[in-house]
Design a protein around this motif. Structure first.
Motif, short mmCIF file in Angstrom:
data_model
loop_
_atom_site.label_atom_id
_atom_site.label_comp_id
_atom_site.label_asym_id
_atom_site.label_seq_id
_atom_site.Cartn_x
_atom_site.Cartn_y
_atom_site.Cartn_z
N ARG A 1 0.84 -1.21 0.00
CA ARG A 1 0.00 0.00 0.00
C ARG A 1 0.87 1.26 0.00
N ASN B 1 6.25 -0.51 6.25
CA ASN B 1 7.45 -1.25 5.89
C ASN B 1 8.24 -0.55 4.78
N ALA C 1 0.02 -13.80 11.36
CA ALA C 1 1.16 -14.44 12.02
C ALA C 1 2.20 -15.00 11.06
N SER D 1 2.59 2.32 3.24
CA SER D 1 3.11 1.16 3.99
C SER D 1 4.20 1.57 4.99
C1 LIG Z 1 -4.68 -9.47 6.35
C2 LIG Z 1 -3.96 -8.84 7.51
C3 LIG Z 1 -3.49 -9.63 8.54
C4 LIG Z 1 -2.77 -9.06 9.60
N1 LIG Z 1 -2.26 -9.87 10.58
C5 LIG Z 1 -1.40 -9.34 11.49
C6 LIG Z 1 -0.71 -10.19 12.42
O1 LIG Z 1 -0.84 -11.39 12.43
N2 LIG Z 1 0.14 -9.61 13.31
C7 LIG Z 1 0.35 -8.24 13.33
O2 LIG Z 1 1.15 -7.77 14.15
N3 LIG Z 1 -0.31 -7.41 12.48
C8 LIG Z 1 -1.16 -7.93 11.56
N4 LIG Z 1 -1.81 -7.11 10.67
C9 LIG Z 1 -1.62 -5.66 10.77
C10 LIG Z 1 -0.42 -5.22 9.95
O3 LIG Z 1 0.73 -5.42 10.74
C11 LIG Z 1 -0.52 -3.74 9.58
O4 LIG Z 1 -1.62 -3.59 8.72
C12 LIG Z 1 0.76 -3.24 8.94
O5 LIG Z 1 0.75 -1.84 8.96
C13 LIG Z 1 0.90 -3.73 7.50
O6 LIG Z 1 2.14 -3.34 6.96
P1 LIG Z 1 2.31 -2.05 6.01
O7 LIG Z 1 2.07 -0.84 6.84
O8 LIG Z 1 3.72 -2.16 5.53
O9 LIG Z 1 1.31 -2.16 4.90
C14 LIG Z 1 -2.55 -7.66 9.63
C15 LIG Z 1 -3.07 -6.86 8.58
C16 LIG Z 1 -3.74 -7.44 7.53
C17 LIG Z 1 -4.25 -6.56 6.39
#
Ligand SMILES: Cc1cc2nc3c(=O)[nH]c(=O)nc-3n(C[C@H](O)[C@H](O)[C@H](O)COP(=O)(O)O)c2cc1C
Length: 187
Positions: A12, A17, A81, A15
């Protein structure tokens, strides 16, 4: 100059990351260059029937970007996870053929950010496991960034401790690249 490819598992626009890798690009020493790979989303689902010569352009592009880098820094979110599916999928493409895949013997490190309390620690561990299975030289680096939504402002990192850890991760990669070049020069 050590050339490091940054691959973010966050697709996204905002993000965390990807922001983490952008912060890493600024945190590294002057002899380390980190280039962000921003076309991961183009890689199609792995299908062995499509894994023929020539490979899909998006796959060939990613493969070449990794081959041309001295090292790779991955930043992975955690989805349920584990590693996000699209990132695992891209690595599955890169893994073939296993014996000559471009990650084999490549120094790699993994960091990760999540909005949860554990900073994508499980996803990082799983990604390290997968990369090791391909024969990558996986550095003993872990950088969990928990509560990621509190660490950035307008996409910029506001946590100096994390910035220092990013610089350490890049230095560890550069050091490994130098070590390997030294071994090659002696051989
Ligand atoms: C489908 C989905 C599953 C997720 N599962 C977890 C998880 O298991 N553990 C966690 O810490 N965060 C989880 N998250 C939250 C993500 O860590 C959070 O959306 C994060 O900001 C995604 O990374 P990005 O900011 O680089 O897009 C999940 C988010 C999504 C959309």
């Amino acid at each position: 100059m050590t050339r490091i490819l940054g691959i973010s598992g966050g697709l996204r626009r905002d993000s965390h990351n990807t922001s983490l890798l952008r912060a890493a690009a600024e945190a590294g020493a002057s002899d380390v260059e980190l280039e962000l790979y921003d076309r991961l989303k183009e890689v199609p689902p792995y299908d062995e029937d499509d894994d023929v010569h020539p490979r899909p352009v998006s796959v060939a592009r990613l493969n070449a970007a990794i081959a041309n880098a001295d090292a790779v820094l991955f930043a992975t979110p955690e989805y349920n996870a584990s590693i996000p599916g699209h990132l695992k999928n891209a690595i599955d493409w890169i893994s073939r053929p296993v014996a000559t895949n471009v990650l084999r013997n490549k120094p790699v490190a993994v960091v990760g950010a999540s909005t949860g309390a554990f900073g994508a620690a499980w996803a990082q561990a799983e990604l390290r496991k997968v990369l090791a299975a391909l024969g990558a030289r996986v550095l003993d680096v872990e950088l969990p960034v928990p509560h990621a939504h509190t660490r950035f402002e307008d996409g910029g990192l506001i946590d100096d401790k994390i910035r220092a850890s990013l610089a350490d991760a890049l230095e560890a990669l550069a050091e490994e690249v130098r070590r390997r070049e030294g071994v090659k020069a002696v051989a």
